[in-house]
Structure formats: C-alpha cells, structure tokens
Design a protein around this motif. Sequence first.
Motif: not given
Length: 360
Positions: A351-360, A320-327, A347-349
């Motif tokens: 550092p462990k899996s390389g996946k686009a994920q939501c982070v609080l 995935g990727a981050c687009h307009d703030g969403d994953a 939304c960030v990538i």
Amino acid sequence: MQAGRVAVWCSGVLPWLLIACSSTPLLCPGEGQPAGMIRAPLTGAVSSPEYLKLAEEEIAAVVQIRIFDPVQGDATCSGTFVTSGWILSAAHCAPATAQALEAYRMDTQGSVQHTWVVERIENHPALDLVLLQVTRDGPAFSPIATSSGLPPDLLGQRAQLAGTGVSDSGELGALQFSVTSIVDMSEHELLVDAEGYAGACRGDSGGPLLLRGPTGLPEVAGVLDRGNASCFGTDTYIRTDVALDWVQSIVGEAEPAPALCGQIDEQGSCFGQVAAHCDSGRLRSAACSQPERCGWSNDDGGFRCVHPEHDPCDGFSELGACHDGDAFSCSSGHLRQNACSRCGASCVISPKSGKAQCVL
C-alpha cells in the motif's frame, strides 16, 4: 526464471518481510526495536505518492475541508482542486446545516499552510459529489482534472488514494497517500481494496482516487463516498467521468495542465496500459493499444509501448505483479521472480509503494 535476492524490512503498520528463498537468516532493519502499530491517516500511507510519482505542484492540489456545523457538529473531509478556483469533494461534506466551509492546505506534519474560504456550493443533482468555489489567492499548485472516461480493462489496476483524515488519536492528519486496487466497477461507482493492509479512514471522505490518464497526466477517477469503518476494508468511490458534463457546466473546460515529470525518470513507468517517461524535463506518454502493451523496450532503455514479442519482461513493470503466488517484476529489462509461495509467504501489493512483494 530465477528467484532474485531482495531486501528485508518492517513497515510501521504491520511487520512485513520481503523475502527470497535463502539459507541466510531473515532479519529486519533495526531489529530489536519495535516495528510499531501506529496507523497513519490513511492506513499504510506515505507522505509522497510513490506509485503515481506526482510532482509537488500536483500533490498540493489535495486539500482538507473543514465543516463548521452548529447542528450536526464540526467535521473534516478531503477534496481536490480540479481548477484553480474549484474543489471537487463529496456532497455529504457540505451539509445544508453547515454554517461555513473552509479548505486547508496541509503539510506532511499535519500543519495548516494556507486557508481558503468556500464562497459557493454546487451539489450534483443525483450523485454524492459537490463543487466548492474558493478565492484564487494562495500558494501555487497544479489542479488535477476529472477523468473524461475510464478504460474497460480497469479491474485489477492499481490506483492512488489521497486524503487528510485523522489518526487513531483523533487529531487532524497530514496529507497522505496509499495504493489500492480497483476490484469492481459499476455505472456510477468504483470499489477498491488493498487486501486489508490499507484503506481510507475517517476524514478522508471526498478525497480523490487518482490514476494517470491516457495523456499521462494524473486524473481524479473517483471521489470517496463511503469506506469501511475499520479503515482496512473496501472503499467506494463515485466515478467522476460520469459527472464530467456537470463539472464542466459549472467550472468550464479543464485548464491546460503542465506536463510535469514529478518523480518519473527517463526510464519511465507503466500505469496500466499507459507508458510514461520524462524527456528533457517534460512528461511524455502514450496509451498503448493492441497488439502493443506497456512493457520494457530494449531500444529505448525503458518502459514504452512495445509488441509482446519484443518485451523481455513478459508484461511485468518495475512495480511487478503477483502471479501464481509469486512476485514478478522487471529490473532494467531483466525479469525477476521472488518465490513467495516456496517460502511460506504471500504475494501482495504494497500500500506504500505499489510494488508486488512477499509478505509473511
């Protein structure tokens, strides 16, 4: 696009929540136990390179270098076997005052598995690069060749850091991997940044920045020259493609590397615009060129070079990727959206899996 339901977890570096808008309370697995703030030798790192999905033989090509220097003091660096007898590292990892250099294979617990004695040192005439020749004895591994050329659209692409640096306690670290993004590229350097969630640390100098090249095989795209003192900032790598002639003048042509699948399956993965999959135990790949791109192919049931009109996931991979703030990500040909922005998250990538994920 619909928001997909995803899992909730906490990392061992900072508390992370993978979220989707839901009335269900957000809980971390093992809630009630502290997430911990222990930093690995590479912040946010893992012992297995989940992003590049390397084979064990390729992982074993990354080693630790110990510098025995009676003048400046003993130190550690990292390096990569680019042939069966030569290690590529940073020139500052082989100071003229050093009495001896040794290379070590480290396991995931930080224990030495094998030792090589450096017998010859060849410094690049202008760049912070060095080639170290060692005896060819020891356990088997698959060397990782230096890049023969980097694509012009490299900015924003993920890359895999590798190194054997030390932990916060000052003890020698295990071989670790982390995912970062290439944010700038100059004539001789690559600048990477993991948005403050990861980075190279002390002892990772000389370690590789790894990509999968147009053949699908892993390549050393850069060698760590300097990093942020906090271990969380940007890191600067010397490009290896600009030094290819120098490398080959010393070690000769790259040895043919086996097409190892590693953790890549039949469905495959996208690494930038390189589509790679496993076919009967052998790695198959293609460098996609316009108008095609790496995306989901319904005909092949996996990630291949496809025309944009035939890609149901609109160019997003399983990472995935981050687009307009969403994953956004692709799951077996279905586009998924995690609405980070609607839930007060970023939304960030990872550092462990390389996946686009939501982070609080």
